[in-house]
Design a protein around this motif. Structure first.
Motif, PDB file in Angstrom:
ATOM      1  N   ALA A 252      38.837  38.190  45.732  1.00  0.00           N
ATOM      2  CA  ALA A 252      39.845  38.556  46.730  1.00  0.00           C
ATOM      3  C   ALA A 252      41.220  38.649  46.090  1.00  0.00           C
ATOM      4  N   PHE A 253      41.479  37.724  45.185  1.00  0.00           N
ATOM      5  CA  PHE A 253      42.771  37.703  44.484  1.00  0.00           C
ATOM      6  C   PHE A 253      42.981  38.990  43.678  1.00  0.00           C
ATOM      7  N   VAL A 254      41.934  39.379  42.970  1.00  0.00           N
ATOM      8  CA  VAL A 254      41.997  40.603  42.167  1.00  0.00           C
ATOM      9  C   VAL A 254      42.172  41.816  43.083  1.00  0.00           C
ATOM     10  N   LEU A 255      41.438  41.817  44.167  1.00  0.00           N
ATOM     11  CA  LEU A 255      41.490  42.914  45.135  1.00  0.00           C
ATOM     12  C   LEU A 255      42.888  43.033  45.722  1.00  0.00           C
ATOM     13  N   TYR A 256      43.477  41.900  46.000  1.00  0.00           N
ATOM     14  CA  TYR A 256      44.760  41.837  46.707  1.00  0.00           C
ATOM     15  C   TYR A 256      45.930  42.184  45.779  1.00  0.00           C
ATOM     16  N   THR A 257      45.890  41.608  44.565  1.00  0.00           N
ATOM     17  CA  THR A 257      47.024  41.788  43.652  1.00  0.00           C
ATOM     18  C   THR A 257      46.844  42.997  42.742  1.00  0.00           C
ATOM     19  N   GLN A 258      45.598  43.476  42.634  1.00  0.00           N
ATOM     20  CA  GLN A 258      45.316  44.639  41.774  1.00  0.00           C
ATOM     21  C   GLN A 258      45.645  44.372  40.300  1.00  0.00           C
ATOM     22  N   ILE A 259      45.600  43.090  39.852  1.00  0.00           N
ATOM     23  CA  ILE A 259      45.909  42.855  38.434  1.00  0.00           C
ATOM     24  C   ILE A 259      44.828  43.469  37.548  1.00  0.00           C
ATOM     25  N   VAL A 260      43.627  43.545  38.067  1.00  0.00           N
ATOM     26  CA  VAL A 260      42.569  44.281  37.381  1.00  0.00           C
ATOM     27  C   VAL A 260      42.099  45.317  38.392  1.00  0.00           C
ATOM     28  N   PRO A 261      41.877  46.570  37.960  1.00  0.00           N
ATOM     29  CA  PRO A 261      41.360  47.536  38.934  1.00  0.00           C
ATOM     30  C   PRO A 261      40.022  47.054  39.495  1.00  0.00           C
ATOM     31  N   VAL A 262      39.782  47.281  40.766  1.00  0.00           N
ATOM     32  CA  VAL A 262      38.576  46.771  41.425  1.00  0.00           C
ATOM     33  C   VAL A 262      37.314  47.248  40.720  1.00  0.00           C
ATOM     34  N   GLN A 263      37.365  48.483  40.198  1.00  0.00           N
ATOM     35  CA  GLN A 263      36.174  49.016  39.529  1.00  0.00           C
ATOM     36  C   GLN A 263      35.855  48.196  38.278  1.00  0.00           C
ATOM     37  N   GLY A 264      36.868  47.485  37.761  1.00  0.00           N
ATOM     38  CA  GLY A 264      36.668  46.736  36.520  1.00  0.00           C
ATOM     39  C   GLY A 264      36.095  45.352  36.724  1.00  0.00           C
ATOM     40  N   LEU A 265      35.855  44.985  37.977  1.00  0.00           N
ATOM     41  CA  LEU A 265      35.494  43.600  38.266  1.00  0.00           C
ATOM     42  C   LEU A 265      34.127  43.211  37.714  1.00  0.00           C
ATOM     43  N   LYS A 266      33.173  44.162  37.754  1.00  0.00           N
ATOM     44  CA  LYS A 266      31.835  43.826  37.243  1.00  0.00           C
ATOM     45  C   LYS A 266      31.898  43.605  35.735  1.00  0.00           C
ATOM     46  N   LEU A 267      32.684  44.428  35.060  1.00  0.00           N
ATOM     47  CA  LEU A 267      32.853  44.257  33.613  1.00  0.00           C
ATOM     48  C   LEU A 267      33.459  42.886  33.323  1.00  0.00           C
ATOM     49  N   LEU A 268      34.452  42.546  34.120  1.00  0.00           N
ATOM     50  CA  LEU A 268      35.104  41.254  33.952  1.00  0.00           C
ATOM     51  C   LEU A 268      34.099  40.119  34.171  1.00  0.00           C
ATOM     52  N   THR A 269      33.279  40.271  35.220  1.00  0.00           N
ATOM     53  CA  THR A 269      32.271  39.250  35.520  1.00  0.00           C
ATOM     54  C   THR A 269      31.310  39.077  34.355  1.00  0.00           C
ATOM     55  N   SER A 270      30.827  40.204  33.804  1.00  0.00           N
ATOM     56  CA  SER A 270      29.858  40.067  32.713  1.00  0.00           C
ATOM     57  C   SER A 270      30.519  39.449  31.484  1.00  0.00           C
ATOM     58  N   LEU A 271      31.781  39.776  31.265  1.00  0.00           N
ATOM     59  CA  LEU A 271      32.483  39.167  30.128  1.00  0.00           C
ATOM     60  C   LEU A 271      32.580  37.648  30.312  1.00  0.00           C
ATOM     61  N   ILE A 272      32.898  37.236  31.550  1.00  0.00           N
ATOM     62  CA  ILE A 272      33.012  35.801  31.831  1.00  0.00           C
ATOM     63  C   ILE A 272      31.682  35.099  31.581  1.00  0.00           C
ATOM     64  N   VAL A 273      30.593  35.698  32.101  1.00  0.00           N
ATOM     65  CA  VAL A 273      29.276  35.077  31.945  1.00  0.00           C
ATOM     66  C   VAL A 273      28.892  35.009  30.475  1.00  0.00           C
ATOM     67  N   ALA A 274      29.068  36.137  29.760  1.00  0.00           N
ATOM     68  CA  ALA A 274      28.699  36.151  28.338  1.00  0.00           C
ATOM     69  C   ALA A 274      29.491  35.092  27.579  1.00  0.00           C
ATOM     70  N   ALA A 275      30.797  35.035  27.845  1.00  0.00           N
ATOM     71  CA  ALA A 275      31.643  34.076  27.140  1.00  0.00           C
ATOM     72  C   ALA A 275      31.239  32.644  27.456  1.00  0.00           C
ATOM     73  N   ALA A 276      30.944  32.387  28.745  1.00  0.00           N
ATOM     74  CA  ALA A 276      30.598  31.020  29.142  1.00  0.00           C
ATOM     75  C   ALA A 276      29.288  30.570  28.507  1.00  0.00           C
TER      76      ALA A 276
END
Lengths: 300, 265
Positions: A252-276
């Motif tokens: 919701a934060f990303v959606l609201y502030t647009q700091i990352v484009p919404v289309q980029g969220l899945k990429l961000l998620t996979s990066l987080i999971v891979a890194a973790a």
């Protein structure tokens, strides 16, 4: 603003059973069961189709049974037929695409605009505005409570031992095929429950609505573990729900502030999971590198 | 109690690595016997155990346990009446589960009238605590800790307790003290002796320690090349010294002796 928080909470609770399911399959059984995506859509498809036919409550139960069947099938492919677990999940997932289309009457999406859902039923019963959130919270809490008690029973402990020390289990009177079958069935039922709840909540199901659910579920699990630690089963289960809610807040934060484009969220998620998941290995390598550098310094 | 009748087992049949691990082996074990087994590496000791336990199925021959033909009975069914300990002290317990959960897991499986959904109650927890205190390792005060935090000796002692929580028809010990430090090894061996004697358990123990082979038990087998080449019991065994046993081992197990001298200490 309140609407955003409310939506984040609702989606967080709604998707929480997926994180709980992954806790059971990935953490407890140590099996990367990738049938999650298809299983989630199956749950949603069964749920929305049956709700549209006028049976919203029965729809949830039946969706869970279908999910359990998927988990059971995935387990059989691994234990009886000896297919590697990751491949078994992918095979099931691919097959489910067709099954899901079939359930949805060969359409790629079905909606529930006219029909009753468990949410509208609840509202009519006079629960008012909080009904959606409490219903979804119950949907997350019931699997959590069940698992909390179940994992201390004989079969529950056997399932935990199967993932924890396969050598011990093989030398004991526990049949690992059976514990894996039961574990993945429960995990499948939870995943489908999540799909069923989200489907009726959004009053629609799309054939592609499951894409990435498994990765998001893992992200939730990892977020929860980071916040609460993974020492005990109870903490991990609560962590899965908490992680799921936190993930939706981040979303919701990303959606609201647009700091990352919404289309980029899945990429961000996979990066987080891979890194973790990679973090412990990287830490170890870095420690070794530091030690080598230090030892070299001594020699020189 | 246990009988092997003309059992054979070949690994990798039909390939260049073909190895006949067990050759037409027959063995009869009476109830209450405590047999120690020595033999060089590759003599077939562990393979024999795996055939008895059902981790491997015999190519030919029959396995009887308690008068029942178990040749084709799967491992997890046979496990109900067989307790097993391995060399690796980490193999017999689940590290991520607490001591109490490990005990509960085994207890719930042996408890009569328990169902898949049974849980351990308060009184039973106390009972398990008491059993644990018999090990005299102070583990009874660490019931809520994960087993992964215990030392190898403690884990092997716990494994022994789990394997004998319900008196098994047969106890198979595969060098179960070999990977422990001398003090822990002695402690675990002492516990083994006490538990086996107290409950009259039929027991087979593989060891590389000739002293242990004579000290413990009532009968000693020497294995070589997939066969039992000496079977010592009664007076003959009683009067035997470690040197005598070593000499006998050299004569019977023969050609591999030079290597084994390193192993048999």
């Amino acid at each position: 603003m309140i609407r955003i928080i409310q939506t984040a909470l609702e989606l967080g609770f709604g998707y929480a059973p997926v994180a709980i399911a992954l806790f059971l399959s990935y953490r407890i059984l140590d099996i990367a069961d990738l049938s999650t995506d298809g299983c989630f859509v199956l749950g949603a498809a069964v749920s929305v189709s049956l709700a549209a036919a006028g049976h919203p409550l029965l729809a949830i139960v039946l969706a869970m049974l279908c999910g359990a069947a998927v988990g059971c099938l995935s387990a059989e492919l691994q234990t009886y037929f000896g297919i590697p677990s990751i491949l078994a999940g992918i095979i099931v997932n691919t097959g489910l695409y067709t099954v899901n289309l079939l359930v949805m009457g060969w359409r790629s999406n079905v909606n529930l605009i006219k029909g009753e859902s468990i949410f509208t039923m609840f509202q009519k019963a006079g629960a008012g505005a909080v009904s959606d959130i409490s219903l979804l919270a119950a949907g997350a809490a019931l699997p959590a409570l069940f698992l909390h008690f179940f994992l201390a029973t004989r079969i529950g402990l056997s399932i935990r031992a199967t993932g924890d020390n396969p050598i011990m289990v093989r030398a004991s009177s526990i049949d690992p095929s059976r514990t894996i079958r039961i574990g993945l069935s429960i995990s499948g039922a939870f995943t489908a429950l999540s799909g069923a709840l989200i489907g009726q909540y959004q009053k629609a199901v799309d054939i592609n609505s499951g894409t990435g659910v498994v990765v998001i579920g893992l992200a939730c699990l990892i977020i929860g573990e980071t916040v609460l630690g993974k020492r005990s089963v109870t903490k991990s289960i609560i962590g899965a729900i908490l992680g799921s809610v936190l993930y939706r807040f981040i979303y919701a934060f990303v959606l609201y502030t647009q700091i990352v484009p919404v289309q980029g969220l899945k990429l961000l998620t996979s990066l987080i999971v891979a890194a973790a998941i990679a973090a412990p290995v990287l830490k170890e390598k870095e420690a070794l590198r530091r030690r080598m550098r230090k030892e070299e310094g001594k020699d020189a | 109690m246990l009988e092997l009748k003309n059992v054979s087992k070949t690994f990798f049949p039909g390939t260049a690595d073909e190895k006949q691990a067990i050759k037409d082996l027959s063995l009869k074990v009476d109830k209450g016997e405590f047999i120690t087994i020595i033999g060089s590496n590759g003599a077939g000791k562990s393979t024999m155990f795996q055939l008895i336990a059902g981790s491997l199925l015999a190519d030919t021959g029959r396995v009887f346990l308690g008068g029942e033909d178990v040749t084709f009975v799967p491992e997890h069914i046979r496990s109900r009446s067989i307790g097993r300990l391995f060399q690796d002290p980490l193999s017999g317990t689940a590290p991520g589960l607490t001591i109490e959960e490990n005990l509960a897991l085994v207890y719930l499986h042996i408890k009569k009238g328990s169902s898949a959904f049974s849980r351990v109650g308060k009184e039973e927890r106390e009972l398990l605590r008491e059993r644990l205190s018999l090990l005299q390792m102070g583990l009874e005060d660490r019931m809520k800790q994960p087993v992964g935090l215990l030392s190898g000796g403690q884990r092997q002692a716990l494994t022994l307790l789990l394997a004998t929580l319900d008196v098994p028809k047969l106890l198979l010990l595969d060098e179960h003290t070999a990977a422990l430090d001398p003090a822990s090894a002695e402690k675990v061996m002492q516990l083994t002796d006490d538990i086996v004697k107290e409950n009259g358990i039929t027991c087979l123990m593989i060891t590389h320690n000739l002293y242990q082979a004579l000290e413990a038990g009532t009968r000693t087998l020497i294995m070589s090349d997939g066969r039992i080449c000496a079977d010592l019991s009664g007076e003959e065994r009683k009067n035997m010294s470690v040197d005598d046993l070593q000499k006998l081992f050299r004569e019977t197990a023969g050609k591999n002796y030079a290597v084994d001298r390193m192993l048999l200490t």
